[in-house]
Scaffold this motif. Structure first.
Motif, PDB file in Angstrom:
ATOM      1  N   ALA A  29       0.841  -1.200   0.000  1.00  0.00           N
ATOM      2  CA  ALA A  29       0.000   0.000   0.000  1.00  0.00           C
ATOM      3  C   ALA A  29       0.875   1.249   0.000  1.00  0.00           C
ATOM      4  O   ALA A  29       0.595   2.228  -0.713  1.00  0.00           O
ATOM      5  N   GLU A  30       1.949   1.221   0.771  1.00  0.00           N
ATOM      6  CA  GLU A  30       2.841   2.374   0.865  1.00  0.00           C
ATOM      7  C   GLU A  30       3.565   2.645  -0.455  1.00  0.00           C
ATOM      8  O   GLU A  30       3.619   3.778  -0.919  1.00  0.00           O
ATOM      9  N   VAL A  31       4.105   1.574  -1.080  1.00  0.00           N
ATOM     10  CA  VAL A  31       4.853   1.811  -2.315  1.00  0.00           C
ATOM     11  C   VAL A  31       3.932   2.163  -3.483  1.00  0.00           C
ATOM     12  O   VAL A  31       4.310   2.962  -4.346  1.00  0.00           O
ATOM     13  N   THR A  32       2.724   1.619  -3.508  1.00  0.00           N
ATOM     14  CA  THR A  32       1.802   1.991  -4.588  1.00  0.00           C
ATOM     15  C   THR A  32       1.331   3.433  -4.417  1.00  0.00           C
ATOM     16  O   THR A  32       1.179   4.157  -5.399  1.00  0.00           O
ATOM     17  N   ALA A  33       1.147   3.860  -3.183  1.00  0.00           N
ATOM     18  CA  ALA A  33       0.778   5.261  -2.940  1.00  0.00           C
ATOM     19  C   ALA A  33       1.893   6.197  -3.399  1.00  0.00           C
ATOM     20  O   ALA A  33       1.639   7.339  -3.790  1.00  0.00           O
ATOM     21  N   ALA A  34       3.116   5.696  -3.390  1.00  0.00           N
ATOM     22  CA  ALA A  34       4.264   6.501  -3.803  1.00  0.00           C
ATOM     23  C   ALA A  34       4.534   6.415  -5.304  1.00  0.00           C
ATOM     24  O   ALA A  34       5.443   7.079  -5.805  1.00  0.00           O
ATOM     25  N   GLY A  70       4.944 -21.299   0.544  1.00  0.00           N
ATOM     26  CA  GLY A  70       5.295 -22.440   1.390  1.00  0.00           C
ATOM     27  C   GLY A  70       5.953 -22.009   2.680  1.00  0.00           C
ATOM     28  O   GLY A  70       6.640 -20.992   2.735  1.00  0.00           O
ATOM     29  N   GLY A  71       5.695 -22.766   3.717  1.00  0.00           N
ATOM     30  CA  GLY A  71       6.322 -22.514   5.007  1.00  0.00           C
ATOM     31  C   GLY A  71       5.936 -21.193   5.642  1.00  0.00           C
ATOM     32  O   GLY A  71       6.694 -20.646   6.432  1.00  0.00           O
ATOM     33  N   GLY A  72       4.772 -20.653   5.272  1.00  0.00           N
ATOM     34  CA  GLY A  72       4.339 -19.384   5.829  1.00  0.00           C
ATOM     35  C   GLY A  72       4.968 -18.173   5.179  1.00  0.00           C
ATOM     36  O   GLY A  72       4.762 -17.042   5.610  1.00  0.00           O
ATOM     37  N   ARG A  73       5.713 -18.374   4.115  1.00  0.00           N
ATOM     38  CA  ARG A  73       6.367 -17.268   3.407  1.00  0.00           C
ATOM     39  C   ARG A  73       5.414 -16.719   2.345  1.00  0.00           C
ATOM     40  O   ARG A  73       4.850 -17.462   1.549  1.00  0.00           O
ATOM     41  N   VAL A  74       5.264 -15.392   2.337  1.00  0.00           N
ATOM     42  CA  VAL A  74       4.402 -14.708   1.376  1.00  0.00           C
ATOM     43  C   VAL A  74       5.277 -13.746   0.581  1.00  0.00           C
ATOM     44  O   VAL A  74       6.090 -13.016   1.152  1.00  0.00           O
ATOM     45  N   VAL A  75       5.104 -13.753  -0.749  1.00  0.00           N
ATOM     46  CA  VAL A  75       5.891 -12.882  -1.612  1.00  0.00           C
ATOM     47  C   VAL A  75       4.972 -12.108  -2.547  1.00  0.00           C
ATOM     48  O   VAL A  75       3.856 -12.538  -2.842  1.00  0.00           O
ATOM     49  N   ALA A  76       5.458 -10.983  -3.020  1.00  0.00           N
ATOM     50  CA  ALA A  76       4.768 -10.175  -4.022  1.00  0.00           C
ATOM     51  C   ALA A  76       5.836  -9.375  -4.762  1.00  0.00           C
ATOM     52  O   ALA A  76       6.945  -9.182  -4.252  1.00  0.00           O
ATOM     53  N   THR A  77       5.489  -8.921  -5.965  1.00  0.00           N
ATOM     54  CA  THR A  77       6.407  -8.061  -6.701  1.00  0.00           C
ATOM     55  C   THR A  77       5.670  -6.818  -7.171  1.00  0.00           C
ATOM     56  O   THR A  77       4.448  -6.802  -7.304  1.00  0.00           O
ATOM     57  N   PHE A  78       6.455  -5.775  -7.391  1.00  0.00           N
ATOM     58  CA  PHE A  78       5.922  -4.526  -7.920  1.00  0.00           C
ATOM     59  C   PHE A  78       6.980  -3.897  -8.812  1.00  0.00           C
ATOM     60  O   PHE A  78       8.142  -4.312  -8.794  1.00  0.00           O
ATOM     61  N   GLY A  89       9.922   0.743 -14.339  1.00  0.00           N
ATOM     62  CA  GLY A  89       9.672  -0.635 -14.746  1.00  0.00           C
ATOM     63  C   GLY A  89      10.563  -1.669 -14.101  1.00  0.00           C
ATOM     64  O   GLY A  89      10.473  -2.855 -14.417  1.00  0.00           O
ATOM     65  N   ASN A  90      11.449  -1.266 -13.188  1.00  0.00           N
ATOM     66  CA  ASN A  90      12.283  -2.226 -12.475  1.00  0.00           C
ATOM     67  C   ASN A  90      11.410  -3.065 -11.551  1.00  0.00           C
ATOM     68  O   ASN A  90      10.542  -2.532 -10.860  1.00  0.00           O
ATOM     69  N   VAL A  91      11.652  -4.369 -11.537  1.00  0.00           N
ATOM     70  CA  VAL A  91      10.868  -5.266 -10.699  1.00  0.00           C
ATOM     71  C   VAL A  91      11.554  -5.415  -9.341  1.00  0.00           C
ATOM     72  O   VAL A  91      12.751  -5.727  -9.266  1.00  0.00           O
ATOM     73  N   LEU A  92      10.784  -5.187  -8.284  1.00  0.00           N
ATOM     74  CA  LEU A  92      11.249  -5.342  -6.908  1.00  0.00           C
ATOM     75  C   LEU A  92      10.308  -6.302  -6.203  1.00  0.00           C
ATOM     76  O   LEU A  92       9.126  -6.386  -6.554  1.00  0.00           O
ATOM     77  N   GLY A  93      10.818  -7.013  -5.218  1.00  0.00           N
ATOM     78  CA  GLY A  93       9.988  -7.936  -4.473  1.00  0.00           C
ATOM     79  C   GLY A  93       9.931  -7.590  -2.998  1.00  0.00           C
ATOM     80  O   GLY A  93      10.837  -6.935  -2.470  1.00  0.00           O
ATOM     81  N   VAL A  94       8.839  -8.017  -2.367  1.00  0.00           N
ATOM     82  CA  VAL A  94       8.722  -7.943  -0.913  1.00  0.00           C
ATOM     83  C   VAL A  94       8.360  -9.339  -0.421  1.00  0.00           C
ATOM     84  O   VAL A  94       7.697 -10.102  -1.125  1.00  0.00           O
ATOM     85  N   LEU A  95       8.833  -9.645   0.775  1.00  0.00           N
ATOM     86  CA  LEU A  95       8.689 -10.981   1.329  1.00  0.00           C
ATOM     87  C   LEU A  95       8.372 -10.865   2.809  1.00  0.00           C
ATOM     88  O   LEU A  95       9.011 -10.084   3.510  1.00  0.00           O
TER      89      LEU A  95
END
Length: 118
Positions: free
Chosen positions: A79-84, A96-104, A109-115
């Motif tokens: 939410a913070e990075v999209t607002a920016a 898996g193992g309770g790990r959640v990932v997303a990219t933006f 156009g550079n791809v960054l991930g959050v985990l």
């Protein structure tokens, strides 16, 4: 703004076309074999850094390595990075193992991930 600082880049995923060849190179580079060695994913742990090899990553839309920033609250950080000005590429998903990932993507156009580990 709530405390939404990251815990740094702790995971970098690399798309590979030949998993065995890539595994040999990364094993030579790091000086030890992978801790996770599956046909769908190979992972190394080096000094608190996770290095992952993703076979067929290009077919999944990976155009190069993706650095994943460790965060405490993935939804809040997105939410913070999209607002920016960022644009969500891949919504949060459990891997898996309770790990959640997303990219933006950033404005260039550079791809960054959050985990997030839950």
């Amino acid at each position: 703004m709530a405390d939404s600082s990251t815990q740094g880049i702790k995971t970098v995923l690399h798309p590979v076309s030949d998993l065995d060849a890539a595994k040999a190179v990364y094993t030579a580079l790091l000086g030890f074999p992978p801790q996770t060695d599956e046909p769908y994913y190979v992972g190394f742990e080096a000094e608190g850094q996770h290095i992952g090899l993703v076979p067929g990553g290009a077919a999944q839309g990976m155009t190069g390595p993706v650095a994943y920033w460790q965060v405490a609250d993935i939804e809040a950080k997105l939410a913070e990075v999209t607002a920016a000005g960022a644009t969500v590429k891949d919504k949060p998903r459990e891997v898996g193992g309770g790990r959640v990932v997303a990219t933006f993507t950033d404005p260039d156009g550079n791809v960054l991930g959050v985990l997030q580990d839950r």
